[in-house]
Design a protein around this motif. Sequence first.
Motif, short mmCIF file in Angstrom:
data_model
loop_
_atom_site.label_atom_id
_atom_site.label_comp_id
_atom_site.label_asym_id
_atom_site.label_seq_id
_atom_site.Cartn_x
_atom_site.Cartn_y
_atom_site.Cartn_z
N ALA A 42 0.86 -1.18 0.00
CA ALA A 42 0.00 0.00 0.00
C ALA A 42 0.89 1.23 0.00
O ALA A 42 2.07 1.16 0.38
CB ALA A 42 -0.89 -0.01 1.23
N PHE A 43 0.33 2.33 -0.44
CA PHE A 43 1.14 3.53 -0.59
C PHE A 43 0.45 4.70 0.09
O PHE A 43 -0.76 4.88 -0.04
CB PHE A 43 1.32 3.83 -2.09
N SER A 44 1.23 5.49 0.83
CA SER A 44 0.68 6.71 1.44
C SER A 44 1.72 7.80 1.33
O SER A 44 2.91 7.53 1.17
CB SER A 44 0.37 6.52 2.91
N PRO B 294 -1.62 6.80 -5.35
CA PRO B 294 -2.91 6.70 -4.65
C PRO B 294 -4.10 6.51 -5.60
O PRO B 294 -5.05 5.81 -5.25
CB PRO B 294 -3.01 8.03 -3.90
N CYS B 295 -4.04 7.10 -6.80
CA CYS B 295 -5.15 6.92 -7.76
C CYS B 295 -5.34 5.44 -8.08
O CYS B 295 -6.46 4.97 -8.24
CB CYS B 295 -4.89 7.60 -9.10
N ILE B 296 -4.24 4.72 -8.24
CA ILE B 296 -4.35 3.31 -8.64
C ILE B 296 -4.65 2.42 -7.43
O ILE B 296 -5.43 1.48 -7.53
CB ILE B 296 -3.05 2.79 -9.29
N LEU B 297 -4.03 2.73 -6.32
CA LEU B 297 -4.16 1.81 -5.18
C LEU B 297 -5.44 2.04 -4.38
O LEU B 297 -5.95 1.13 -3.74
CB LEU B 297 -2.94 1.90 -4.28
N LYS B 298 -5.94 3.28 -4.39
CA LYS B 298 -7.21 3.52 -3.71
C LYS B 298 -8.19 4.03 -4.75
O LYS B 298 -8.39 5.24 -4.88
CB LYS B 298 -7.05 4.54 -2.58
#
Lengths: 210, 513
Positions: A42-44, B294-298
């Motif tokens: 996951a990325f933040s 974030p666009c792709i992962l969430k």
Amino acid sequence: MDEVHTTKVVLLGRTGSGKTSLIVRYISSVFSENVKPTIGAAFSKKTVQLIHGEERKQVVLAIWDTAGDERYESMAPLYYRNSSAAIICFDLADRQSYNKVDFWVKELVEKVEQNCKLYICGTKTDLLAEYGGPLKRAVGPTEVMAYAKKLNAKFVETSSKSNYGIDDLFKLVAADFAGFTLCEAPPIEDSLRLQEPNQTDVNEKSSCCF
Amino acid sequence: MQFDRFGFAIYGNTEESQDDIRYHDYDEGSVDSNFLTTQRVWEKIVNNWEKYTNGSPNKEMVKMVYHDLVDVNISEYCIDHAIITLSKYECSSSIESSNMTAKTAARISIMRQIMVDIGRSFPTHRKFMGDLAEGKEGRAQLFRLLMVYALYNPSIGYCQGMAFIAGMLLMHMNEEDAFWSMVSLFEKSKYLRGYFDKSLSRIHRNAEVFWRILEQKMPKLWHHLDDMKIHPLMFITQWFMTLYTSLPCWDTVLCIWDMTLFEGTSTLFRIAITIMMQLEDELLGATNLTDLMPCILKISPKIVKKSKFIPAVRKTVLPEWEIEAVQAIIHEDKADEVAKRKRLEPELDELGSRDKRSRIDETQAVVTSDNQVSESSLLQKLAGIISGTKEIKKHKARRTSQITPKRRQNDIRRRRAKPVMIEMKNLGNVKVDNLASNVSMLNNPLYSDAKSRSINNQENTFSFRKELNNDQLFKTARNDWFCSSAITNSPDVEMSDFNKQSVRLKLELENVD
């Protein structure tokens, strides 16, 4: 205009060691029991403001949270490659997860990530008996500190549930990256006092030198 | 506590809602009826389960394991306690202070891992949440399902990601049926075989295939992502290995499951490509990785809202043969690389058992060192595929609408073989033998099996053919293949999920004998 720098940070550690909770607490300021297992990664991101005398810097932390399941280890290089910091998490009440720390340290050293600073993060202090929790420490702080010293790594203790040490940890990461020094010692000194500092205490500690 | 129509908790504006990935505003209309019909189809499948499981493996064995687990009482109402106990056992086994065998130690380790995960799989669904009996029982079922599977198939054991699939099944059927569904999902090559094995081999291969397909279909986006050093594993792992249950709109997720059960894993690629299409503008607008990831992962509910997304999926054309052809090309390239490396550096042979973690590094190293060569031959090969596509379009236009199933089946085989034949022409005489065996593989759903086997053992491609001659296997595979291709290629344009499902079911039952 502040200088803006982006840096890649990776979280590693055994499954269930609290990597995702740490991030959720840091990014959204909540503790959730509902953190789902991380599949893949996951990325933040979060921006940290640093002030050092006249100098102001903005550091954007691009944080990769990795899967703890051993089968996903083959994907880890995607995330730790070119990272400036690796936070290796372990559950303070789980000896096995501490044993895993060494695995990740070796992996990073082997793959010659020489610019990657290491942070060893003991999680879930709220569960420890000394903080009023039900569990015993599985590994003593002196042992971890000696280990961290040998590696030139920094050791911090955190609790995502009681929001302890987390902002400090990431401030420390950002400050190290920007070449700033924090005037206070890293939060491990707090944990050695063996008592949970209150909220304001934590906030004071997180300020930088002027 | 309020729940939406699929059983997910609605938090409103409380603190928990910040962490709730589910979007509760479903599209009106067809959803309910669709849901009901899906359920009816499931019921039918479940009622005919004997035919599917064919009496083997031994149900009694599984029952026994279930009972054992219930008796131990470890799963039922004390998950936290169980985790701590198991951790303790795990530790003592590693210190070698006990007489525990390696096998027991491994089992305890798996048990602990499952325990840790079940508390956080679909934690907002009423079946798995909270301290009420329903939630406790749901989690206990999930535990038993995963644990029994780990015992049933120790070569796979347990891998994170499985819990989401098991959870989805439990939302729709009872425990035992869920178990057998899980067995076929995890062990049929049409579905998820190889996704959860110890080296996660299939997802690595899928990532390469997806990347090349994206390069071919959306070159602009591909270059943009490639410039930012984005690797497909960074996002497709989550999508593929949880069968898209991480998407926020549950009605869309159910639709994706329908399609996947019907068409097999090629759907996973189709969905991924469709998501990329929907995200294209947003992604092209992002100038750095921190904005883009974030666009792709969430993925936002706007992107995957059922009324908009599912029609877009239907419009995305990505036939199975195309995926398989790309797979074959990659396989060939790898074989070339291996051969080249063997010529250049024979000492590398000794590294046969090299560390799996270094694999990604090495592949990249090879690609850069042979960059020019592989690039030009890749272009050639892609040209082959594209011209293959045109051939097939023409071919399809010539097709009359009234073809007998038998003819249609042959027809489809020819179409699938075509791009590879064309590719063979482009490649000249290089490795024709190997390609020819690939063609025969491509014609069979067992292909991915055979491929993984031939990767493991380059010498032994014949074992696959031997297996093809094994009547039983071939028959099942052929039936499978026939059903799905007959429906996918039927002239009825837009069949609803319900129609597809029931037609497939009918066909499958007809073809059992």
